[in-house]
Design a protein around this motif. Sequence first.
Motif, PDB file in Angstrom:
ATOM      1  N   UNK A  45       0.957  -1.188   0.153  1.00  0.00           N
ATOM      2  CA  UNK A  45      -0.034  -0.142  -0.080  1.00  0.00           C
ATOM      3  C   UNK A  45       0.759   1.374  -0.134  1.00  0.00           C
ATOM      4  N   UNK A  46       2.046   1.538   0.767  1.00  0.00           N
ATOM      5  CA  UNK A  46       2.559   2.655   1.074  1.00  0.00           C
ATOM      6  C   UNK A  46       3.904   2.394   0.126  1.00  0.00           C
ATOM      7  N   UNK A  47       4.486   1.437  -0.341  1.00  0.00           N
ATOM      8  CA  UNK A  47       5.600   1.700  -0.994  1.00  0.00           C
ATOM      9  C   UNK A  47       5.582   1.165  -2.522  1.00  0.00           C
ATOM     10  N   UNK A  48       4.692   0.084  -2.595  1.00  0.00           N
ATOM     11  CA  UNK A  48       4.593  -0.068  -4.021  1.00  0.00           C
ATOM     12  C   UNK A  48       3.562   0.340  -4.761  1.00  0.00           C
ATOM     13  N   UNK A  49       2.546   0.504  -4.170  1.00  0.00           N
ATOM     14  CA  UNK A  49       1.164   1.333  -4.909  1.00  0.00           C
ATOM     15  C   UNK A  49       0.804   2.676  -4.470  1.00  0.00           C
ATOM     16  N   UNK A  50       1.599   2.977  -3.347  1.00  0.00           N
ATOM     17  CA  UNK A  50       1.273   4.456  -2.996  1.00  0.00           C
ATOM     18  C   UNK A  50      -0.104   5.014  -2.811  1.00  0.00           C
ATOM     19  N   UNK A  51      -1.055   4.134  -2.139  1.00  0.00           N
ATOM     20  CA  UNK A  51      -2.289   4.356  -1.808  1.00  0.00           C
ATOM     21  C   UNK A  51      -2.663   5.673  -1.287  1.00  0.00           C
ATOM     22  N   UNK A  52      -3.459   6.512  -1.641  1.00  0.00           N
ATOM     23  CA  UNK A  52      -4.013   7.774  -1.151  1.00  0.00           C
ATOM     24  C   UNK A  52      -5.394   7.900  -1.674  1.00  0.00           C
ATOM     25  N   UNK A  56     -25.743  10.443   4.270  1.00  0.00           N
ATOM     26  CA  UNK A  56     -25.390   9.068   4.937  1.00  0.00           C
ATOM     27  C   UNK A  56     -24.528   8.141   4.385  1.00  0.00           C
ATOM     28  N   UNK A  57     -24.592   8.632   3.088  1.00  0.00           N
ATOM     29  CA  UNK A  57     -23.849   7.726   2.317  1.00  0.00           C
ATOM     30  C   UNK A  57     -22.710   8.290   1.478  1.00  0.00           C
ATOM     31  N   UNK A  58     -21.488   7.902   1.430  1.00  0.00           N
ATOM     32  CA  UNK A  58     -20.151   8.570   0.614  1.00  0.00           C
ATOM     33  C   UNK A  58     -19.507   7.331   0.015  1.00  0.00           C
ATOM     34  N   UNK A  59     -18.942   7.571  -1.169  1.00  0.00           N
ATOM     35  CA  UNK A  59     -18.119   7.248  -2.100  1.00  0.00           C
ATOM     36  C   UNK A  59     -16.598   7.554  -1.613  1.00  0.00           C
ATOM     37  N   UNK A  60     -15.674   6.746  -1.483  1.00  0.00           N
ATOM     38  CA  UNK A  60     -14.231   7.100  -1.273  1.00  0.00           C
ATOM     39  C   UNK A  60     -13.405   6.601  -2.530  1.00  0.00           C
ATOM     40  N   UNK A  61     -12.750   7.387  -3.374  1.00  0.00           N
ATOM     41  CA  UNK A  61     -12.173   6.892  -4.465  1.00  0.00           C
ATOM     42  C   UNK A  61     -10.547   7.072  -4.006  1.00  0.00           C
ATOM     43  N   UNK A  62      -9.631   5.787  -4.059  1.00  0.00           N
ATOM     44  CA  UNK A  62      -8.400   5.715  -3.579  1.00  0.00           C
ATOM     45  C   UNK A  62      -7.504   5.597  -4.877  1.00  0.00           C
ATOM     46  N   UNK A  63      -6.539   6.368  -5.007  1.00  0.00           N
ATOM     47  CA  UNK A  63      -5.687   6.272  -6.214  1.00  0.00           C
ATOM     48  C   UNK A  63      -4.460   5.561  -5.898  1.00  0.00           C
ATOM     49  N   UNK A  64      -3.537   5.391  -6.944  1.00  0.00           N
ATOM     50  CA  UNK A  64      -2.064   4.794  -6.800  1.00  0.00           C
ATOM     51  C   UNK A  64      -1.465   4.621  -7.909  1.00  0.00           C
ATOM     52  N   UNK A  65      -0.519   3.894  -7.949  1.00  0.00           N
ATOM     53  CA  UNK A  65       0.290   3.456  -9.159  1.00  0.00           C
ATOM     54  C   UNK A  65       0.391   1.916  -9.397  1.00  0.00           C
ATOM     55  N   UNK A  66       0.353   1.503 -10.585  1.00  0.00           N
ATOM     56  CA  UNK A  66       0.353   0.080 -10.643  1.00  0.00           C
ATOM     57  C   UNK A  66      -0.695  -0.778 -10.089  1.00  0.00           C
ATOM     58  N   UNK A  67      -1.861  -0.162  -9.980  1.00  0.00           N
ATOM     59  CA  UNK A  67      -3.066  -0.727  -9.262  1.00  0.00           C
ATOM     60  C   UNK A  67      -3.457  -2.247  -9.950  1.00  0.00           C
ATOM     61  N   UNK A  68      -3.079  -2.289 -11.310  1.00  0.00           N
ATOM     62  CA  UNK A  68      -3.295  -3.340 -12.222  1.00  0.00           C
ATOM     63  C   UNK A  68      -2.916  -4.582 -11.529  1.00  0.00           C
ATOM     64  N   UNK A  69      -1.874  -4.410 -10.748  1.00  0.00           N
ATOM     65  CA  UNK A  69      -0.872  -5.438 -10.254  1.00  0.00           C
ATOM     66  C   UNK A  69      -1.654  -6.063  -8.845  1.00  0.00           C
ATOM     67  N   UNK A  70      -2.451  -5.382  -8.589  1.00  0.00           N
ATOM     68  CA  UNK A  70      -3.212  -5.869  -7.124  1.00  0.00           C
ATOM     69  C   UNK A  70      -4.301  -7.112  -7.886  1.00  0.00           C
ATOM     70  N   UNK A  71      -4.505  -6.949  -8.902  1.00  0.00           N
ATOM     71  CA  UNK A  71      -5.459  -7.934  -9.606  1.00  0.00           C
ATOM     72  C   UNK A  71      -6.657  -8.198  -8.820  1.00  0.00           C
ATOM     73  N   UNK A  72      -7.122  -6.991  -8.596  1.00  0.00           N
ATOM     74  CA  UNK A  72      -8.689  -6.816  -7.787  1.00  0.00           C
ATOM     75  C   UNK A  72      -9.637  -7.082  -8.921  1.00  0.00           C
TER      76      UNK A  72
END
Length: 440
Positions: free
Chosen positions: A217-224, A234-250
């Motif tokens: 999270x902090x070193x490879x993909x640098x999620x923020x 009462x309903x929120x969406x949170x968008x998290x970005x980073x680098x090389x997120x395709x490698x998470x294979x989510x």
Amino acid sequence: MSARARRVAGWGLALLALANACAVAGLWLATGGPDDVHDLSSALTAAGRVAGLLGAYLVLVELLLLARIPLLERIAGFERLAAIHRVNGRAALGLLLGHAALITAGYTIGDRISLPGELERLITGYPGVITAIAGLALLVAVVVTSAVAVRRRLRYETWYFVHLYAYLAVALAFSHQLATGTDFVARPGARAYWYALYGVTLGALVAFRLGLPLARSLLVHRLRVERVIEESPGVVSVEVGGVRLDRLRARAGQFFSWRFLTRDRWWESHPFSLSAAPDGRRLRITVKGIGDYTAALKAIPAGTRVIAEGPFGSFTAAARRRPRVALIAGGVGITPIRALLEDMPGGPEDITVVYRALSDDDVILRTELDELAGRRGVEVHYELGGHDVLTPERLQALMPDIALRDVYVCGPPAMVEATRASLGRSGVSRRHIVTERFAF
């Protein structure tokens, strides 16, 4: 991993676990075993020793089952591992309670003193017994708070922190096992094996629960956090970005355990499903504010660092076996269903969405669902009411061919179980029902 490879690996791990259980029982056999049983006192003590050894071993298995080990997740899936975890936990606690009761009874009969006198002698005369009792009490608290009737009355934060005490319980009991365990006294080989079991478990926990998520999270993909969007009150969406997120294979339908590194929330980790199909650039979750933590998410500033464990779960298009599919959601369970609707292949006649909510005000992401449905030519049915709304008759009216479809169901446990029952009465076989329960 292919189905055959999963079966082979699953059997291999099961045999490994069984072999270690036999080795643990062998520690008792190697120090006399049945030869040391001469009367009721020695029989009770022997049974207590075996129960203690196996109970301690199953506690280690318990920790490994949810240590986020990728191989286990690929073989069994998170939900099946959680089910095994629940059964194994009750078995471990039963053995350890049996150990305490049997040892105490055996010593009381053998020493021919009163029960209170024997308890005082055990606590004051044997090293580590008092800490082992404290550890056992903590394990009782962990199992009790896992019971459905109790869990529903607890805040997630309370349940989460009670479960953290399981690690303390294991540490408290460890010294007692080696200091007073007959199976380990003057037996360096047995002690080395026991140290190895605990060492492997600790190594897996540190590597997969702490080290891997932190590094990724902090070193490879640098999620923020990129932005927080208030979808409705009462309903929120949170968008998290980073680098090389395709490698998470989510994949759409999966979830992560999220830790937002703000000053007041960095110590909490909560599981949330992706509410949009991952695109390799960002991940999105949508959360309904039903507690202090979820309500506070709307105030998270952009740029906040994020640690995400995952992805987890087999609630994905890979579980699909038939050309046509029904996607059924209850409450906030619509989030992975919405991601699947965006991602799952199929023509207009192949996918149908059914969204059960208590009222119109409880429907979330409606604009996105309608837009996606219109773009893909897919039907979305909004069913308002309690868990009993989706009767077999209603499901068949919405989808006359439902018995010929794969059915994905996501929502609160009671809704999932009620829907599974209706699906069964509608002719859908269990092997064609894929579920995800929104419960901690």
